[in-house]
Design a protein around this motif. Structure first.
Motif, PDB file in Angstrom:
ATOM      1  N   LEU A 194     -37.702  -0.985  48.176  1.00 57.95           N
ATOM      2  CA  LEU A 194     -38.317  -0.217  49.255  1.00 57.95           C
ATOM      3  C   LEU A 194     -37.886   1.238  49.150  1.00 57.95           C
ATOM      4  N   TYR A 228     -38.426   4.865  51.437  1.00 62.41           N
ATOM      5  CA  TYR A 228     -38.979   5.597  52.578  1.00 62.41           C
ATOM      6  C   TYR A 228     -39.478   6.952  52.095  1.00 62.41           C
ATOM      7  N   ALA A 278     -38.280   3.068  60.317  1.00 61.28           N
ATOM      8  CA  ALA A 278     -39.424   2.532  59.584  1.00 61.28           C
ATOM      9  C   ALA A 278     -39.116   1.166  58.987  1.00 61.28           C
ATOM     10  N   ALA A 279     -37.868   0.982  58.545  1.00 57.99           N
ATOM     11  CA  ALA A 279     -37.492  -0.256  57.856  1.00 57.99           C
ATOM     12  C   ALA A 279     -37.056  -1.363  58.806  1.00 57.99           C
ATOM     13  N   GLY A 326     -38.741  -3.103  60.699  1.00 55.44           N
ATOM     14  CA  GLY A 326     -39.633  -4.229  60.430  1.00 55.44           C
ATOM     15  C   GLY A 326     -40.081  -5.009  61.634  1.00 55.44           C
ATOM     16  N   VAL A 385     -42.435   2.821  52.866  1.00 58.19           N
ATOM     17  CA  VAL A 385     -42.616   2.847  54.315  1.00 58.19           C
ATOM     18  C   VAL A 385     -42.815   4.291  54.749  1.00 58.19           C
ATOM     19  N   SER A 424     -47.420   3.752  61.449  1.00 64.47           N
ATOM     20  CA  SER A 424     -46.272   3.165  60.758  1.00 64.47           C
ATOM     21  C   SER A 424     -46.818   2.282  59.647  1.00 64.47           C
ATOM     22  N   TRP A 455     -46.632   0.237  55.773  1.00 67.48           N
ATOM     23  CA  TRP A 455     -45.929  -0.413  54.667  1.00 67.48           C
ATOM     24  C   TRP A 455     -46.942  -0.488  53.519  1.00 67.48           C
TER      25      TRP A 455
END
Length: 537
Positions: free
Chosen positions: A91, A93, A199-200, A202, A356, A382, A384
């Motif tokens: 992942l 950002y 953001a992460a 989830g 993200v 937001s 993904w």
């Protein structure tokens, strides 16, 4: 009448996991699937008319949690065609101002990323990662325990983990039941770091809501093992499960929607398909479809007492008005992230990880507008995102890209509906797609010039295409009040339904949604355990 030992309703990944374990125990298993193809929410499709050779993943892409649960190792799916590519960092950002922060499998590598912005935040992250490890150790053990009976082995494992992490127990409880916003504010100061963690997180609820801190289980899992992108898309997972099942004597019927679960003398004894055919189940029926459908639509009304039927009717599937949206895109060339790569300067191939895109303030605004039935502003989305062809070029024609964009929050419903033209002749679905592409164009080079076609899906579409009540991708809302012994509702947890012979084994059962295989694994275990008890009695 056809006759088998166990019927499984639904050929999503949980239904297929359950069927595999049941077949391994020597039972004759039949999986019946309403749709023409298997997969459910783990299906891939070639569904963009303008780009028929581009593979899309309408509902999910990465099985983040798969490797944390028993089916990943016990079923040996690599022998049945499942191939995966490890991606680390899994992942990244992407900040609006060209900064980026990669989340690596090794939390120390993540801390080194954070150190570019704040040494204090880097040190805080290492401590936070230790808390996340403790949280996931305890939680993952509990996730394979029956939440309504004394399940000795998994509960003993949970107790051992709790004892080992006893110094963190108070913090674990605070994180799991508290808010993600508070967990971040207590530890981190730099805006890039805070935005990345927001953001992460989830969560499908606002980061300021109680229980949203549990969303950090996703990040905890990232540090247990990095992403394994399936070659051929997420469809390769149910395909491997199906191949394994049929090689072990099980069978699958598609285009076989169930009209009714047959109940005789108070016991589930089979199913009737919509075409009128009846199939008998000597031992059990497993419903891996959502529980509101299984218990409220397929089960005869007289099979449940009125109190339980009322609880079925009130199973929460609308997520408090917060929906999700999915945009799949096809491109005639390859996207790039040159300005992010230039600023990083480390040669990391940014086309491979998931990305993200969000900000701390934007996430809250997006939830507020979505709850009011209004489309969030483009800057507040937001997202993904994945470029699947960055790892697996076979998913599009040579030199071209497919693109996966999941919006973690969108209106569950919008004023006037998604497909009603406005005064300018545009529908809200079209406006949403345009707004998504406009935002993506600020992060990825080539989005607006290379686009061939797109597909925009909402919860309304998820329900129509997959059949899940409310289009809920986790079958039941992911809230504290719908977890453990209350998932999907009080008196309905623990895999055994109130109707003998009928079991619940989809994402609406403990532990939750996501691509884990855990509900399928657990329901098979409970069914087989009951079978052993029946033979002894």
């Amino acid at each position: 009448m056809d006759n088998v030992d166990v019927i499984v309703i639904g050929a999503g990944h949980n239904g297929l996991v359950a069927a595999n374990y049941i077949a391994d125990a020597g039972r004759r298993v039949l999986v019946v699937e309403a749709n023409p193809e298997i997969g459910g929410f783990t299906a891939s499709q070639r569904a963009i008319p303008a780009a028929p050779d581009h593979l899309t993943h309408p509902y999910s892409f990465d099985p983040f949690f798969w490797d944390s649960f028993p089916p990943a190792t016990e079923l040996g799916l690599d022998r049945y065609g499942l191939r995966r590519v490890r991606v680390d960092p899994g992942l990244v950002y992407l900040d609006p101002d060209d900064a980026s922060l990669a989340f690596w499998e090794d939390p120390r590598a993540t801390a080194r990323e954070i150190e570019r912005y704040s040494k204090a935040d880097a040190a805080a992250y290492l401590e936070f990662a230790r808390l996340l490890r403790a949280l996931s150790d305890v939680a993952l053990s509990y996730f394979v325990a029956n939440p309504v009976r004394f399940d000795v082995r998994p509960l003993a494992r949970t107790a051992r983990h709790a004892l080992r992490h006893r110094r963190h127990l108070r913090d674990i409880a605070a994180l799991a039941t508290g808010t993600a916003a508070e967990a971040i504010a207590d530890r981190f100061t730099h805006p890039v770091v805070r935005n990345a963690l927001h953001a992460a997180a989830g969560s499908t609820i606002p980061n300021s809501a109680d229980g949203s801190g549990a969303g950090f289980l996703w990040l905890a899992n990232q540090h247990r093992h990095s992403h394994q992108h399936p070659v051929g898309g997420i469809q390769s997972l149910p395909n491997a499960l199906a191949k394994r099942l049929t090689s072990h004597g099980g069978s699958i019927e598609v285009n076989a929607p169930v009209a009714e679960i047959l109940v005789r003398d108070g016991r589930a004894v089979g199913v009737q398909l919509r075409d009128g055919r009846e199939i008998a189940a000597n031992e059990a029926v497993v419903a891996s479809c959502d529980p509101k459908t299984a218990l409220g639509k397929l089960l005869p009304e007289s099979a449940l007492p009125s109190k339980l039927r009322s609880r079925v009717d009130n199973i929460a599937v609308r997520n408090g008005g917060y929906g999700q949206m999915k945009v799949d895109l096809a491109f005639s060339g390859r996207l790039s992230l040159d300005r992010y790569a230039k600023r990083r300067g480390d040669g990391l191939d940014l086309r491979k990880p998931m990305h993200v895109l969000a900000t701390e303030e934007g996430i809250e605004r997006a939830f507020a507008r979505s709850a009011a039935g209004l489309l969030p502003h483009s800057d507040d989305f937001s997202m993904w995102n994945v470029i699947p062809t960055g790892v697996d070029p076979s998913q599009a024609p040579d030199g071209q890209d497919n693109f996966y964009c999941y919006l973690a929050v969108a209106p569950y419903e919008v004023e006037g509906g998604w497909d009603t033209p406005d005064s300018e002749g545009l529908t809200m679905r079209q406006r949403a797609g345009d707004a998504v592409v406009a935002k993506l164009g600020r992060f990825y080079d080539g989005v607006e010039t290379l686009e061939i076609g797109r597909r925009v899906l909402t919860n309304e579409d998820f329900e129509a295409l997959v059949g899940a009540s409310g289009g809920n991708i986790t079958h039941v809302d992911m809230t504290l009040s719908r977890g453990g012994p209350r998932r999907p509702a009080r008196g309905l947890a623990g895999y055994r339904s109130p109707v003998p012979g009928l079991y619940l084994g989809g994402s609406g059962s403990h532990p939750s949604g996501g691509i884990t295989g855990a509900p399928g694994y657990m329901v098979a275990r409970e069914l087989l355990r009951d079978g052993r008890k029946d033979r002894k009695s």
